[in-house]
Enzyme design. Structure first.
Site, PDB file in Angstrom:
ATOM      1  N   LYS A  85      10.910   4.509  -1.212  1.00  0.00           N
ATOM      2  CA  LYS A  85      11.795   3.829  -2.169  1.00  0.00           C
ATOM      3  C   LYS A  85      13.184   4.467  -2.258  1.00  0.00           C
ATOM      4  O   LYS A  85      14.152   3.792  -2.557  1.00  0.00           O
ATOM      5  CB  LYS A  85      11.149   3.806  -3.549  1.00  0.00           C
ATOM      6  N   GLU A 107      14.463  -2.462 -12.716  1.00  0.00           N
ATOM      7  CA  GLU A 107      13.181  -2.692 -13.367  1.00  0.00           C
ATOM      8  C   GLU A 107      12.190  -1.719 -12.746  1.00  0.00           C
ATOM      9  O   GLU A 107      12.368  -1.276 -11.609  1.00  0.00           O
ATOM     10  CB  GLU A 107      12.709  -4.122 -13.100  1.00  0.00           C
ATOM     11  N   SER A 377       3.690   5.202   3.476  1.00  0.00           N
ATOM     12  CA  SER A 377       4.845   4.915   2.613  1.00  0.00           C
ATOM     13  C   SER A 377       5.071   5.948   1.516  1.00  0.00           C
ATOM     14  O   SER A 377       6.196   6.134   1.066  1.00  0.00           O
ATOM     15  CB  SER A 377       4.698   3.525   1.995  1.00  0.00           C
TER      16      SER A 377
HETATM   17  C1  PLP Z   1       6.295   0.895  -4.303  1.00  0.00           C
HETATM   18  C2  PLP Z   1       5.428   1.356  -3.226  1.00  0.00           C
HETATM   19  C3  PLP Z   1       4.880   0.444  -2.285  1.00  0.00           C
HETATM   20  C4  PLP Z   1       5.039  -1.044  -2.386  1.00  0.00           C
HETATM   21  O1  PLP Z   1       6.332  -1.517  -2.205  1.00  0.00           O
HETATM   22  P1  PLP Z   1       6.787  -2.275  -0.867  1.00  0.00           P
HETATM   23  O2  PLP Z   1       8.086  -2.891  -1.265  1.00  0.00           O
HETATM   24  O3  PLP Z   1       5.748  -3.268  -0.519  1.00  0.00           O
HETATM   25  O4  PLP Z   1       6.940  -1.245   0.180  1.00  0.00           O
HETATM   26  C5  PLP Z   1       4.130   0.966  -1.243  1.00  0.00           C
HETATM   27  N1  PLP Z   1       3.886   2.281  -1.132  1.00  0.00           N
HETATM   28  C6  PLP Z   1       4.381   3.170  -2.026  1.00  0.00           C
HETATM   29  C7  PLP Z   1       4.068   4.621  -1.833  1.00  0.00           C
HETATM   30  C8  PLP Z   1       5.162   2.748  -3.085  1.00  0.00           C
HETATM   31  O5  PLP Z   1       5.633   3.640  -3.960  1.00  0.00           O
END
Ligand code: PLP
Length: 392
Positions: A85, A107, A377
């Site tokens: 993010k 948000e 992620s």
């Molecule tokens: C917020 C988040 C997501 C989901 O958001 P996407 O926009 O689909 O990438 C996925 N993995 C983590 C670790 C997150 O913090």
């Protein structure tokens, strides 16, 4: 508008007239900055010296041996604030500066995006206000504390279900009233044009690095790339660079929750009656809704995947069959969360564990020299409280 931001029938701009000038200004500025040397070098500085890019591509010896294929992780979990993010938050915050805006609003649901924005706001010296459902504020005390410590103010939203979608509505209302001074920093590839394309631009560095790194170690493209899909920003971020390479299979994994039949999930794309095309928060895309078009309640063990809509480009990528979408249930996700921790010494975010769960399930269909990249992620530290009751 130079472009209507359409992904065939999906995407577009469905907003009140008063927001159109701000969206046009945003699109024009983005088009200019994409090729602006100074902007790109400042952004690169931030990403490298502050956020920790490039992130490594880690080979998983143990899991690979177990599952009989070659598994790599793209380590977005190692970034500052613990997930991908921050790529988008820093990009948009810098862009806000170039727009001459002094104030950021955003948000947040579980608070992860709010923390990323508050971080970028602190680093780039912008006044930052985060809208958050009052129910979420109650559930996510630690992230509320983080945001406050980072200098942001957290604004409770008491309307509707008092969660993320209500916080988005409130942020859009604020933006409508304050467009001249304020940039709305949206968190995923959602919302009206140019947001989905802009956020893809800031996240596509994930795929660009991955391509370079996999060619260095394997001297060929991967066979499979897997990412979890909430709004879809980490997935688009790693997919985009490979979309043209038709030999690379792309898999998006949604939240299967307690199972699709249970109705408690956040899978917009699985075959069920709830995921249909609709318009929400300024864009046309797949939305979980009842037969009257009311937004359905969603559920996932992973807060970041627990959302009723998916980015419009994903709707097109599904329709064109370039990306295959599937889901992992909470149960499969917990097993994957444990497996990656134990086998590789890496505790994944519950969101990312959905992608790992898919690979564990799909392993029997894979060949020994198949190369698989999982977009990790985020890291799982934020989830340990929640998992304490589940892991024995
Ligand atoms: C917020 C988040 C997501 C989901 O958001 P996407 O926009 O689909 O990438 C996925 N993995 C983590 C670790 C997150 O913090």
């Amino acid at each position: 508008m130079k472009s209507l931001g359409k992904f065939d029938e999906f995407g577009g701009i469905f907003v009140p007239e008063t927001l159109m000038p701000a969206l046009e200004e945003l699109e024009e500025t983005l088009l200019k900055l994409k090729t602006d040397k100074k902007f790109n070098s400042e952004l690169m500085q931030l990403l490298e010296k502050y956020a920790g890019r490039p992130t490594p591509l880690t080979f998983c010896e143990n899991l690979s041996r177990k599952l009989c294929c070659k598994i790599y992780l793209k380590r977005e979990d190692l970034l500052h604030t613990g997930a991908h993010k921050i790529n988008n938050a820093l990009g948009q915050a810098l862009l806000a500066k170039y727009l001459g805006k002094k104030r950021l609003i955003a948000e947040t649901g579980a608070g992860q995006h709010g923390v990323a924005v508050a971080t970028a706001g602190a680093k780039l010296d912008l006044q930052t206000e985060i809208y958050m459902g009052s129910k979420d504020i109650e559930r996510q005390k630690l992230n509320v504390l983080r945001m406050k410590l980072l200098g942001a103010s957290v604004k409770p939203v008491n309307s509707g279900s008092k969660t993320l979608k209500d916080a988005i509505n409130e942020a859009l209302r604020d933006w409508t009233a304050n467009v001249n001074t304020t940039h709305y920093l949206l968190g995923s590839v959602l919302g009206p044009h140019p947001y989905p394309s802009m956020i893809k631009f800031f996240q596509s560095i994930i795929g660009k690095e991955t391509k370079k790194q996999i060619l260095e170690v394997e001297n060929r493209q991967p066979d499979l790339i897997v990412a979890c899909v909430g709004g879809g920003s980490n997935a688009i971020g790693i997919f985009d660079e490979f979309i043209k390479d038709k030999t690379v299979r792309l898999i998006g994994v949604e939240a299967g929750g307690a199972g699709i039949k249970s109705g408690s999930h956040a899978s917009r794309f699985s075959d069920n009656l709830l995921g249909r095309v609709g318009i929400i928060h300024g864009t046309k895309t797949y939305v979980l809704q009842d037969k009257f078009g009311q937004i359905s309640n969603t559920y996932s063990i992973a807060a970041g995947l627990d959302y009723c809509a998916v980015g419009p480009e994903h709707s097109l990528l599904r329709q064109s069959k370039r990306v295959t979408y599937t889901y992992a249930t909470d149960k499969e996700t917990i097993e994957a969360f444990k497996a990656l921790s134990k086998e590789e010494g890496i505790i994944p975010a519950l969101e990312s564990a959905h992608a790992v769960a898919y690979v564990i399930k799909a392993a029997k269909t894979l060949k020994k020299d198949d190369i698989i990249v999982i977009n990790l992620s985020g890291r799982g530290d934020k989830d340990l409280d929640q998992m304490e009751h589940i892991i024995k």
